[in-house]
Design an enzyme around this catalytic site. Structure first.
Site, PDB file in Angstrom:
ATOM      1  N   TYR A 383      53.649  63.747 -19.571  1.00 21.83           N
ATOM      2  CA  TYR A 383      53.365  64.839 -18.732  1.00 21.83           C
ATOM      3  C   TYR A 383      52.846  64.504 -17.096  1.00 21.83           C
ATOM      4  O   TYR A 383      51.906  63.285 -17.283  1.00 21.83           O
ATOM      5  CB  TYR A 383      52.061  65.305 -19.546  1.00 21.83           C
ATOM      6  CG  TYR A 383      51.379  66.667 -18.703  1.00 21.83           C
ATOM      7  CD1 TYR A 383      52.283  67.954 -19.060  1.00 21.83           C
ATOM      8  CD2 TYR A 383      50.290  66.731 -17.880  1.00 21.83           C
ATOM      9  CE1 TYR A 383      51.668  69.094 -18.483  1.00 21.83           C
ATOM     10  CE2 TYR A 383      50.197  67.792 -17.359  1.00 21.83           C
ATOM     11  CZ  TYR A 383      50.580  69.043 -17.553  1.00 21.83           C
ATOM     12  OH  TYR A 383      50.254  70.204 -17.142  1.00 21.83           O
ATOM     13  N   TYR A 483      48.733  73.422 -27.859  1.00 23.51           N
ATOM     14  CA  TYR A 483      47.846  73.576 -26.778  1.00 23.51           C
ATOM     15  C   TYR A 483      46.485  73.224 -26.892  1.00 23.51           C
ATOM     16  O   TYR A 483      45.594  72.445 -26.362  1.00 23.51           O
ATOM     17  CB  TYR A 483      47.781  74.552 -25.828  1.00 23.51           C
ATOM     18  CG  TYR A 483      49.044  75.041 -24.716  1.00 23.51           C
ATOM     19  CD1 TYR A 483      50.176  73.938 -25.075  1.00 23.51           C
ATOM     20  CD2 TYR A 483      49.299  76.027 -23.995  1.00 23.51           C
ATOM     21  CE1 TYR A 483      51.278  74.182 -24.281  1.00 23.51           C
ATOM     22  CE2 TYR A 483      50.232  76.251 -23.263  1.00 23.51           C
ATOM     23  CZ  TYR A 483      51.475  75.393 -23.429  1.00 23.51           C
ATOM     24  OH  TYR A 483      52.632  75.654 -22.759  1.00 23.51           O
TER      25      TYR A 483
END
Length: 515
Positions: A383, A483
């Site tokens: 990420y 998430y």
């Protein structure tokens, strides 16, 4: 006669606008089969009458970001217009309710639509298509590189238009009927060209596909291969002097795989001890080391990746010891003596699989999937984004719409164990810059998990967030991660403050997400 400005073409058939002077696109039309867009030009000071001029889409190829911004707004408005209804009396049923919009503004009371008198025109080797009015509040000019722009000008022959009335009702009606297919094609092609420049292992390309609608991810998104640190606000990595490499390892140890013995590799100093391999005496020493905070060097640990393919896993896939936990992964680095092909170097080489950004159905926007089968424990990508302070992250959250997706990821892995204050934690913002992992959607039953990967065991505030397959994933299956990082099946039947509906569609969906 209107004033004339001769725009030299320098031998080019196609004119181009001066990108740095473009403020925004405010309307569109089709003239004689040519898609045209109304450019609002920047001015040195605020004004209600900035220069405005119509340009063919081929003249705007260097500022397609502005065109895309406009088309995205246009699409949202048109969708909203088709959905808005209000109830009339029982005898007449439903009718469409008109709502104020930047695409359908009424002129202010007492004002009138500007006359259709011809504004200043242009003479060049590639004359613009004739239209009722091509320019408002100014005249066309060119810089020393022959890029055209519109500058302020006044006079009886200059058509005037107040920006607060743009688009006018006539412009809005024309815009809604006008085709934008060429612009959408140019935008899509430009994004594909951007993807071709994204770093990845040789032969492992990045693709884009959309069989749902005509949209394209934002051209403003900047693809990066490393973090971008917000140094102006005090975000820094630990000094390179703090980075240490392994000194007792070599490229030719054991099976010529670099680091081989966990008790010798300095890079594993802070890695979790493999307690299953400790005898009674070693277990007692380990318990003492934990109680006193002493170093755990010399105790049995595990390298994070398989050194070669076997029945349990593939080369460089995560071993179960790490896959089924959230232990930080410490990789060797450039200061190590184990060579460039050490078994303990993996994530730092970047994405090594082919992935595809695709348009999902069901309102989940864009997603990501692999174009090849993935093994359990296989590394996918990191990420990426801008690393900012907690204070800056809070400011950005407050400044953005609550309905807007959040791409903030806290680097708080060591916050508790190392007593790092909340305000000192860095945050990764992947909204405006990052990698393809930005498009990985949420699932309450994900096929990927995120792990902390560090190349400097002494840097507790900047490290990589890496995605690995937590089970075998066949090619074409959408990549997802949780998430909220919750256990599967955790129920959230009653939404709390800030909750939004979960659209993952998993059998054990928790129904709600928190922003």
């Amino acid at each position: 006669m209107p004033s004339m400005v001769v725009i030299p073409t320098n031998g080019h058939v196609r004119r181009r606008v001066l990108v740095d002077r473009v403020h925004s696109i405010v309307s569109n039309r089709v003239q004689n089969g040519d898609e045209q867009y109304l450019v609002r030009w920047s001015t040195d000071s605020p004004t209600n009458t900035p220069p405005l001029s119509w340009h063919s889409i081929t003249e705007l190829l260097r500022c397609l970001e502005h065109v895309q911004d406009y088309l995205d707004g246009r699409e949202k408005f048109m969708q909203a217009s088709s959905q808005i209804r209000k109830r009339k009396n029982p005898d007449s049923g439903l009718e469409v309710e008109r709502r104020a919009s930047p695409f359908d503004r009424r002129l202010q009371t007492g004002s009138r639509t500007p006359s259709a008198s011809r504004s200043s025109s242009v003479s060049s080797a590639a004359p613009s298509t004739s239209s009722p009015i091509d320019i408002y509040n100014g005249v066309l000019d060119a810089d020393e590189h022959h890029a055209i722009f519109c500058r302020n000008s006044t006079g009886a022959d200059i058509a005037r238009l107040d920006i607060r009335t743009v688009p006018t009702p006539d412009m809005s009606r024309t815009a809604h009927r006008a085709s934008v297919d060429k612009a959408l094609t140019y935008i899509r092609n430009e994004y594909v060209r951007k993807l071709a420049r994204v770093p990845g292992k040789e032969g492992k390309a990045l693709y884009l596909i959309n069989s749902v609608d005509s949209s394209t991810p934002s051209l403003r998104f900047r693809y990066i291969s490393e973090y971008v640190l917000d140094e102006k606000n005090g975000v820094y990595r630990a000094s390179s002097e703090t980075q240490q490499g392994c000194t007792k390892c070599s490229p030719h140890m054991g099976r010529n795989i670099g680091c081989e013995y966990t008790k010798k590799c300095d890079c594993l100093e802070y890695a979790a001890v493999d307690e299953s391999r400790l005898d009674a005496a070693e277990k007692a020493k380990y318990d003492e080391a934990r109680a006193t905070g002493a170093s755990t060097m010399g105790f049995s640990k595990k390298f994070p990746y398989f050194a070669s393919s076997n029945k349990r896993g593939k080369t460089r896939c995560l071993v179960p010891f790490y896959l089924n936990s959230r232990r930080p992964i410490y990789e060797c680095n450039d200061k190590c003596d184990c060579g460039p092909y050490c078994r303990n170097k993996n994530v730092q080489f970047g994405r090594q699989v082919e992935v595809e950004i695709f348009r999902t159905s069901g309102g989940r926007g864009w997603g990501l999937r692999c174009k090849e089968d993935l093994c359990q424990g296989q590394f996918i990508d990191t990420y990426r984004g801008e690393v900012i302070t907690d204070a800056e992250a809070t400011r950005r959250e407050h400044a953005s719409s609550k309905a807007k997706a959040s791409y903030l990821y806290s680097l708080d892995k060591f916050a508790v164990s190392e007593s790092i204050a909340d305000e000192d934690i860095y945050v990764v913002d992947g909204e405006f810059m990052g990698g393809p992992s930005k498009f990985i959607n949420h699932s309450c039953e994900p096929n990927c998990r995120q792990y902390t990967v560090s190349y400097n065991k002494h840097d507790l505030r900047v490290y990589d967030i890496a995605f690995f397959a937590c089970r075998p994933i066949p090619k074409g299956e959408e990549l997802t991660f949780d998430y909220l990082d919750k256990d599967e099946g955790t129920s959230m039947d009653e939404p709390g403050e800030g909750a939004i509906p979960c659209l993952c569609g998993a059998a054990k969906c928790r129904k709600w997400l928190w922003t």
